[in-house]
Design a protein around this motif. Structure first.
Motif, PDB file in Angstrom:
ATOM      1  N   ILE A   6      10.437  -2.289   4.953  1.00 26.57           N
ATOM      2  CA  ILE A   6       9.400  -3.061   5.641  1.00 26.57           C
ATOM      3  C   ILE A   6       9.369  -4.489   5.107  1.00 26.57           C
ATOM      4  O   ILE A   6       9.211  -5.450   5.871  1.00 26.57           O
ATOM      5  CB  ILE A   6       8.027  -2.386   5.470  1.00 26.57           C
ATOM      6  CG1 ILE A   6       8.029  -0.996   6.125  1.00 26.57           C
ATOM      7  CG2 ILE A   6       6.918  -3.239   6.089  1.00 26.57           C
ATOM      8  CD1 ILE A   6       6.780  -0.181   5.870  1.00 26.57           C
ATOM      9  N   ILE A   7       9.532  -4.649   3.794  1.00 27.04           N
ATOM     10  CA  ILE A   7       9.566  -5.976   3.184  1.00 27.04           C
ATOM     11  C   ILE A   7      10.683  -6.813   3.803  1.00 27.04           C
ATOM     12  O   ILE A   7      10.508  -8.006   4.115  1.00 27.04           O
ATOM     13  CB  ILE A   7       9.768  -5.872   1.658  1.00 27.04           C
ATOM     14  CG1 ILE A   7       8.508  -5.351   0.972  1.00 27.04           C
ATOM     15  CG2 ILE A   7      10.161  -7.225   1.064  1.00 27.04           C
ATOM     16  CD1 ILE A   7       7.354  -6.320   0.933  1.00 27.04           C
ATOM     17  N   CYS A   8      11.843  -6.205   3.988  1.00 26.37           N
ATOM     18  CA  CYS A   8      12.985  -6.931   4.575  1.00 26.37           C
ATOM     19  C   CYS A   8      12.685  -7.359   6.010  1.00 26.37           C
ATOM     20  O   CYS A   8      13.065  -8.463   6.422  1.00 26.37           O
ATOM     21  CB  CYS A   8      14.233  -6.046   4.542  1.00 26.37           C
ATOM     22  SG  CYS A   8      14.884  -5.803   2.877  1.00 26.37           S
ATOM     23  N   VAL A  54       0.843  -1.206   0.000  1.00 27.68           N
ATOM     24  CA  VAL A  54       0.000   0.000   0.000  1.00 27.68           C
ATOM     25  C   VAL A  54       0.869   1.243   0.000  1.00 27.68           C
ATOM     26  O   VAL A  54       0.582   2.232  -0.693  1.00 27.68           O
ATOM     27  CB  VAL A  54      -0.938   0.000   1.232  1.00 27.68           C
ATOM     28  CG1 VAL A  54      -1.603   1.366   1.405  1.00 27.68           C
ATOM     29  CG2 VAL A  54      -2.000  -1.084   1.084  1.00 27.68           C
ATOM     30  N   LEU A  55       1.974   1.215   0.755  1.00 23.90           N
ATOM     31  CA  LEU A  55       2.857   2.373   0.860  1.00 23.90           C
ATOM     32  C   LEU A  55       3.466   2.735  -0.492  1.00 23.90           C
ATOM     33  O   LEU A  55       3.635   3.922  -0.800  1.00 23.90           O
ATOM     34  CB  LEU A  55       3.970   2.080   1.873  1.00 23.90           C
ATOM     35  CG  LEU A  55       4.915   3.232   2.223  1.00 23.90           C
ATOM     36  CD1 LEU A  55       4.137   4.414   2.784  1.00 23.90           C
ATOM     37  CD2 LEU A  55       5.960   2.769   3.219  1.00 23.90           C
ATOM     38  N   CYS A  77       6.285  -1.761 -10.292  1.00 27.75           N
ATOM     39  CA  CYS A  77       6.037  -1.637 -11.741  1.00 27.75           C
ATOM     40  C   CYS A  77       4.751  -0.859 -12.016  1.00 27.75           C
ATOM     41  O   CYS A  77       4.723   0.060 -12.852  1.00 27.75           O
ATOM     42  CB  CYS A  77       5.963  -3.017 -12.384  1.00 27.75           C
ATOM     43  SG  CYS A  77       7.540  -3.892 -12.446  1.00 27.75           S
ATOM     44  N   ILE A  78       3.680  -1.222 -11.314  1.00 28.26           N
ATOM     45  CA  ILE A  78       2.393  -0.548 -11.518  1.00 28.26           C
ATOM     46  C   ILE A  78       2.466   0.908 -11.088  1.00 28.26           C
ATOM     47  O   ILE A  78       1.963   1.807 -11.778  1.00 28.26           O
ATOM     48  CB  ILE A  78       1.276  -1.281 -10.745  1.00 28.26           C
ATOM     49  CG1 ILE A  78       1.087  -2.693 -11.309  1.00 28.26           C
ATOM     50  CG2 ILE A  78      -0.040  -0.506 -10.814  1.00 28.26           C
ATOM     51  CD1 ILE A  78       0.188  -3.581 -10.476  1.00 28.26           C
ATOM     52  N   LEU A 127       8.538 -10.562  -2.249  1.00 31.83           N
ATOM     53  CA  LEU A 127       9.356  -9.905  -3.273  1.00 31.83           C
ATOM     54  C   LEU A 127       8.597  -9.744  -4.587  1.00 31.83           C
ATOM     55  O   LEU A 127       8.707  -8.716  -5.262  1.00 31.83           O
ATOM     56  CB  LEU A 127      10.648 -10.696  -3.491  1.00 31.83           C
ATOM     57  CG  LEU A 127      11.624 -10.713  -2.313  1.00 31.83           C
ATOM     58  CD1 LEU A 127      12.829 -11.587  -2.628  1.00 31.83           C
ATOM     59  CD2 LEU A 127      12.067  -9.297  -1.953  1.00 31.83           C
ATOM     60  N   ILE A 128       7.819 -10.773  -4.941  1.00 32.23           N
ATOM     61  CA  ILE A 128       7.017 -10.689  -6.180  1.00 32.23           C
ATOM     62  C   ILE A 128       5.975  -9.579  -6.060  1.00 32.23           C
ATOM     63  O   ILE A 128       5.790  -8.776  -6.983  1.00 32.23           O
ATOM     64  CB  ILE A 128       6.343 -12.044  -6.480  1.00 32.23           C
ATOM     65  CG1 ILE A 128       7.395 -13.081  -6.887  1.00 32.23           C
ATOM     66  CG2 ILE A 128       5.295 -11.891  -7.587  1.00 32.23           C
ATOM     67  CD1 ILE A 128       6.859 -14.486  -7.028  1.00 32.23           C
ATOM     68  N   LEU A 129       5.294  -9.523  -4.917  1.00 31.64           N
ATOM     69  CA  LEU A 129       4.287  -8.482  -4.703  1.00 31.64           C
ATOM     70  C   LEU A 129       4.913  -7.098  -4.739  1.00 31.64           C
ATOM     71  O   LEU A 129       4.357  -6.154  -5.329  1.00 31.64           O
ATOM     72  CB  LEU A 129       3.583  -8.705  -3.361  1.00 31.64           C
ATOM     73  CG  LEU A 129       2.592  -9.862  -3.293  1.00 31.64           C
ATOM     74  CD1 LEU A 129       2.073 -10.044  -1.870  1.00 31.64           C
ATOM     75  CD2 LEU A 129       1.419  -9.623  -4.247  1.00 31.64           C
ATOM     76  N   TYR A 130       6.087  -6.959  -4.134  1.00 28.83           N
ATOM     77  CA  TYR A 130       6.764  -5.656  -4.125  1.00 28.83           C
ATOM     78  C   TYR A 130       7.150  -5.243  -5.545  1.00 28.83           C
ATOM     79  O   TYR A 130       6.921  -4.092  -5.951  1.00 28.83           O
ATOM     80  CB  TYR A 130       8.010  -5.707  -3.249  1.00 28.83           C
ATOM     81  CG  TYR A 130       8.779  -4.407  -3.248  1.00 28.83           C
ATOM     82  CD1 TYR A 130       8.314  -3.311  -2.524  1.00 28.83           C
ATOM     83  CD2 TYR A 130       9.949  -4.272  -3.984  1.00 28.83           C
ATOM     84  CE1 TYR A 130       9.011  -2.107  -2.535  1.00 28.83           C
ATOM     85  CE2 TYR A 130      10.642  -3.075  -4.005  1.00 28.83           C
ATOM     86  CZ  TYR A 130      10.172  -1.994  -3.277  1.00 28.83           C
ATOM     87  OH  TYR A 130      10.859  -0.799  -3.306  1.00 28.83           O
TER      88      TYR A 130
END
Length: 223
Positions: free
Chosen positions: A98-100, A77-78, A122-123, A114-117
């Protein structure tokens, strides 16, 4: 004395994790509301406020279990919030940080995170008017950052000394003394032993139970 205070603070944060993170989430929501009043309430401001407010009941219901999943969603979301607020995405790695943290807490969802990030980045870049080279700069720096984190998580930086609390040391002393099963540890229930060892493993690099016992045995022999 200094070490004792430090241990007490860390122990307190561990015991009151849900309360601590809920208070901080509430504070962040209030600060963003203040920002909205002083400036203006953008879509991004409302999203951040809503996410932090929602964390409080989620943490109360699901306890620690919700933390990694919630903040995985929060980081995605961020990324979109940054694009909505016209912040330069290529030089902002708040969501990646945050992902890490999520990966460190819950390694099993590393690939999904990682895929979601990557998809979110990209979007988001497609929705902004940033230059294409900004996108490649961000991806390259993300890979560099993730490479360092992975290097550390793989225990290639060997700890000179394990970070352990008193109860964990007592349990490891018994396990190193020939006890095979956690239920045989005296002075603690099997669930308590499991919880203490799990906390020690995560604190010392997400190592296995066997690795923790072996590292403690080596550390004891050297001392």
């Amino acid at each position: 004395m200094k070490h004792s205070i430090s241990v007490r603070i860390k122990t307190g944060m561990n015991d009151y994790f849900v309360l601590y993170t809920s208070l901080l989430s509430g504070l962040i929501a209030v600060l963003y509301a203040w920002k909205g009043i002083r400036e203006q309430f953008t879509a991004g401001t409302w999203i951040i406020i809503a996410a932090n407010v929602l964390y409080i009941p989620a943490a109360a219901i699901f306890k620690r279990k919700c933390f990694s999943c919630f903040y995985l969603a929060y980081s995605i979301v961020l990324v979109f919030v940054l694009s909505v607020e016209k912040t330069l995405l290529f030089n902002n790695f708040s969501a990646l940080f945050i992902i890490c943290i999520v990966i460190m807490i819950h390694p099993k969802i590393e690939r999904i995170a990682l895929i979601l990030y990557f998809c979110a980045v990209c979007i988001s870049f497609a929705l902004t008017d940033e230059q294409l080279y900004h996108f490649f700069i961000h991806i390259a720096r993300s890979l560099w950052f993730l490479g360092i984190v992975t290097f550390v998580l793989d225990s290639k930086f060997e700890r000179k000394k394990l970070i352990l609390y008193e109860d964990e040391i007592k349990i490891l002393e018994q396990l190193c003394g020939g006890i095979m099963y956690q239920k045989e540890v005296t002075g603690y229930s099997e669930n308590t032993v499991y919880r203490k060892l799990k906390a020690a493993r995560e604190r010392n690099g997400n190592i296995t139970r066997e690795q923790l016992i072996e590292l403690y045995r080596r550390q004891k022999e050297k001392s």
